[in-house]
Design an enzyme around this catalytic site. Structure first.
Site, PDB file in Angstrom:
ATOM      1  N   CYS A 203       3.882   8.159   1.404  1.00 60.74           N
ATOM      2  CA  CYS A 203       4.545   7.064   2.149  1.00 60.74           C
ATOM      3  C   CYS A 203       4.319   5.961   1.265  1.00 60.74           C
ATOM      4  CB  CYS A 203       3.318   6.700   3.468  1.00 60.74           C
ATOM      5  SG  CYS A 203       4.042   5.581   4.389  1.00 60.74           S
TER       6      CYS A 203
ATOM      7  N   CYS B 232       7.349  -7.848   5.562  1.00 53.95           N
ATOM      8  CA  CYS B 232       8.378  -7.457   6.393  1.00 53.95           C
ATOM      9  C   CYS B 232       9.197  -8.475   7.208  1.00 53.95           C
ATOM     10  CB  CYS B 232       8.220  -6.189   7.210  1.00 53.95           C
ATOM     11  SG  CYS B 232       9.814  -5.434   8.000  1.00 53.95           S
TER      12      CYS B 232
ATOM     13  N   CYS C  63       8.614  -6.833  14.221  1.00 52.18           N
ATOM     14  CA  CYS C  63       8.533  -5.817  15.404  1.00 52.18           C
ATOM     15  C   CYS C  63       6.934  -6.296  16.127  1.00 52.18           C
ATOM     16  CB  CYS C  63       8.521  -4.421  15.052  1.00 52.18           C
ATOM     17  SG  CYS C  63      10.180  -3.900  14.308  1.00 52.18           S
TER      18      CYS C  63
ATOM     19  N   GLU D 259       0.701  -1.247   0.196  1.00 50.63           N
ATOM     20  CA  GLU D 259      -0.088  -0.199  -0.035  1.00 50.63           C
ATOM     21  C   GLU D 259       0.909   1.143  -0.051  1.00 50.63           C
ATOM     22  OE1 GLU D 259      -2.151  -0.313   3.561  1.00 50.63           O
ATOM     23  OE2 GLU D 259      -0.413  -0.490   4.878  1.00 50.63           O
TER      24      GLU D 259
ATOM     25  N   CYS E 231       1.164   1.829   8.334  1.00 50.76           N
ATOM     26  CA  CYS E 231       1.794   0.616   8.970  1.00 50.76           C
ATOM     27  C   CYS E 231       1.133  -0.724   8.425  1.00 50.76           C
ATOM     28  CB  CYS E 231       1.835   0.648  10.486  1.00 50.76           C
ATOM     29  SG  CYS E 231       2.219   2.201  11.446  1.00 50.76           S
TER      30      CYS E 231
ATOM     31  N   CYS F 272       3.739  -3.593  15.205  1.00 43.83           N
ATOM     32  CA  CYS F 272       3.288  -3.277  13.773  1.00 43.83           C
ATOM     33  C   CYS F 272       2.640  -4.485  12.901  1.00 43.83           C
ATOM     34  CB  CYS F 272       5.039  -3.199  13.012  1.00 43.83           C
ATOM     35  SG  CYS F 272       4.751  -2.926  11.370  1.00 43.83           S
TER      36      CYS F 272
HETATM   37  N1  SAH Z   1      10.789  -0.832   8.451  1.00 38.79           N
HETATM   38  C1  SAH Z   1      10.871   0.688   8.628  1.00 38.79           C
HETATM   39  C2  SAH Z   1       9.626   1.453   7.736  1.00 38.79           C
HETATM   40  C3  SAH Z   1       8.423   1.199   8.020  1.00 38.79           C
HETATM   41  S1  SAH Z   1       7.462   1.734   9.279  1.00 38.79           S
HETATM   42  C4  SAH Z   1      10.777   1.118   9.907  1.00 38.79           C
HETATM   43  O1  SAH Z   1      10.817   0.295  10.779  1.00 38.79           O
HETATM   44  O2  SAH Z   1      11.503   2.206  10.400  1.00 38.79           O
HETATM   45  C5  SAH Z   1       7.366   3.071   9.580  1.00 38.79           C
HETATM   46  C6  SAH Z   1       7.375   3.481  11.038  1.00 38.79           C
HETATM   47  O3  SAH Z   1       5.948   3.282  11.638  1.00 38.79           O
HETATM   48  C7  SAH Z   1       8.333   2.986  11.978  1.00 38.79           C
HETATM   49  O4  SAH Z   1       8.759   3.900  12.631  1.00 38.79           O
HETATM   50  C8  SAH Z   1       7.613   1.909  12.667  1.00 38.79           C
HETATM   51  O5  SAH Z   1       8.293   1.716  13.879  1.00 38.79           O
HETATM   52  C9  SAH Z   1       6.155   2.686  12.872  1.00 38.79           C
HETATM   53  N2  SAH Z   1       5.174   1.826  13.252  1.00 38.79           N
HETATM   54  C10 SAH Z   1       5.186   0.549  12.805  1.00 38.79           C
HETATM   55  N3  SAH Z   1       3.744  -0.077  13.423  1.00 38.79           N
HETATM   56  C11 SAH Z   1       3.333   0.980  14.119  1.00 38.79           C
HETATM   57  C12 SAH Z   1       2.065   1.280  14.987  1.00 38.79           C
HETATM   58  N4  SAH Z   1       1.429   0.365  15.128  1.00 38.79           N
HETATM   59  N5  SAH Z   1       1.841   2.781  15.470  1.00 38.79           N
HETATM   60  C13 SAH Z   1       2.954   3.406  15.513  1.00 38.79           C
HETATM   61  N6  SAH Z   1       3.925   3.336  14.453  1.00 38.79           N
HETATM   62  C14 SAH Z   1       4.010   2.246  14.023  1.00 38.79           C
END
Ligand code: SAH
Length: 374
Positions: free
Chosen positions: A125, A132, A136, A112, A367, A139
């Site tokens: 974005c 991925c 994490c 997306e 995300c 996420c």
């Molecule tokens: N993989 C990369 C980029 C994609 S995520 C990274 O981790 O930086 C982009 C941002 O959104 C990252 O800072 C990630 O930690 C954050 N993110 C992921 N899931 C989230 C959530 N549920 N709420 C808020 N931020 C989130």
């Protein structure tokens, strides 16, 4: 023989996501484009013309490139303009200023992109991987694992679509220009380094070689793949680096960002600081605020100390992200009071801090949540 064993060879013969996306004009550097013209038996200026259509006029439909002789147009379209992204659905929010698109790639993978228009800029974005592998736990994308890397052109085509949406007035506020790119969609951009760098080169190159975006308006967000962060600093393209830190201590970060067991908080922040020093670009620290997990006042103090440990010359900015709650997960969004206190603590120690606005909340624009729900 059990059923499980009988079906195993079939699975092995059809590994998911192994086929490569079709090659596209946007995969090619200007030199490769010239080579390609030769291979197709066309004069180099023809491909330059097509490149201008694609990058400058944001025209992706070969039949609209009427200044090309029809026969050559067909040959070029077949060789270099395959359809890479098919829109599955588009959702709007924030009175039409946020627009999220779910894309199906050639092999069925879903990714997306989200376009967000503000008074002074328009930001897209983009996704860099289908899925991925960083896992994490807070996420949505991280829950499904990695399907595959995206190609340079699959990344760029998202940008061309977003730029066209802005240019053609599809976003509330009238026709405008796409100015900013953030690699904060699906995927870990530094785990798909070659394609991501290729896409950044196309983004900053000028007509007819690229989209003419400013490197400083491109943000690469990473979990902190230290060797790749160091490599990025040597590319000579001063993009903005965002480091997804989420915790100032190894104990908690090991849990929230599992790659931390490989590269510690200290090593990771040091690499970010080195990036700032080399590129003279201020680095962003991303910190998703999770209630009673990482939002304690003492952790704000510790975060400030960790960052200030590398110098207090304004090399860093902290971006607090109110957690986007994903269904079924044990993490919830911090209380407003705790977020405010977190900001106060950081600022008291001289760290510039903002709380990110929550665009597109009602359409799960953050995300990987849409693709995850498919
Ligand atoms: N993989 C990369 C980029 C994609 S995520 C990274 O981790 O930086 C982009 C941002 O959104 C990252 O800072 C990630 O930690 C954050 N993110 C992921 N899931 C989230 C959530 N549920 N709420 C808020 N931020 C989130």
């Amino acid at each position: 023989m059990s059923d499980a064993i009988k079906t195993l060879p079939l699975v092995l013969e059809q590994p998911r996501g192994r086929a490569k996306p079709p090659r596209h004009l946007a995969d090619l550097s200007p030199e490769e484009r010239k080579e390609q013209a030769e291979k197709l038996g066309l004069p180099a200026f023809r491909l330059k013309q097509v490149s201008h259509h694609y990058f400058a006029r944001l025209q992706r439909d070969p039949s609209a490139m009427t200044d090309l002789p029809a026969a050559q147009r067909d040959a070029i379209a077949e060789a270099l303009l395959p359809t890479l992204l098919t829109s599955v659905r588009t959702q709007e929010a924030d009175k039409g200023t946020t627009r999220k698109t779910l894309w199906r790639l050639f092999d069925g993978a879903l990714v997306e992109s989200v376009l967000m228009r503000y008074t002074d800029r328009a930001t897209l974005c983009v996704s860099s991987q289908a899925g991925c592998g960083m896992a994490c736990p807070f996420c949505a994308t991280g829950q499904g694992g990695l399907q595959r890397n995206m190609s340079t052109a699959e990344i760029i085509d998202q940008v061309v679509d977003g730029a066209a949406a802005m240019a053609n007035g599809l976003v509330a506020g009238g026709p405008g220009r796409l100015s900013n790119i953030v690699f904060m969609g699906m995927g870990e951009p530094m785990a798909n380094y070659k394609a991501v760098i290729g896409s950044i080169r196309r983004m900053v190159a000028t007509d007819p070689d690229g989209l003419g975006l400013s490197a400083r308006n491109i943000t690469v967000s990473t979990v902190g793949l230290v060797p790749r962060m160091k490599q990025l600093a040597t590319e000579g393209i001063p993009v903005t680096l965002a480091l997804s830190l989420h915790a100032p201590d190894d104990e908690l970060r090991n849990e929230l960002v599992p790659i931390n067991t490989r590269y510690s908080v200290h090593e990771t922040v040091e690499a970010a600081w080195e990036y700032a020093r080399t590129t003279k670009r201020r680095v962003s620290i991303e910190y998703a605020m999770m209630r009673d997990i990482n939002d304690q006042a003492w952790r704000a103090d510790l975060l400030a100390d960790v960052l200030n440990g590398f110098g207090d010359w304004g090399w860093v900015h902290v971006n607090l992200i109110p957690l986007n709650e994903i269904p079924g997960a044990r993490f919830t969004r911090s209380r407003d009071d705790d977020m405010d206190e977190f900001v106060r603590r950081l600022e008291a120690k001289g760290i510039s801090t903002t709380i990110r606005d929550t665009r597109g909340d009602e359409i799960d624009a953050a995300c990987g949540q849409l693709a995850a729900s498919e």
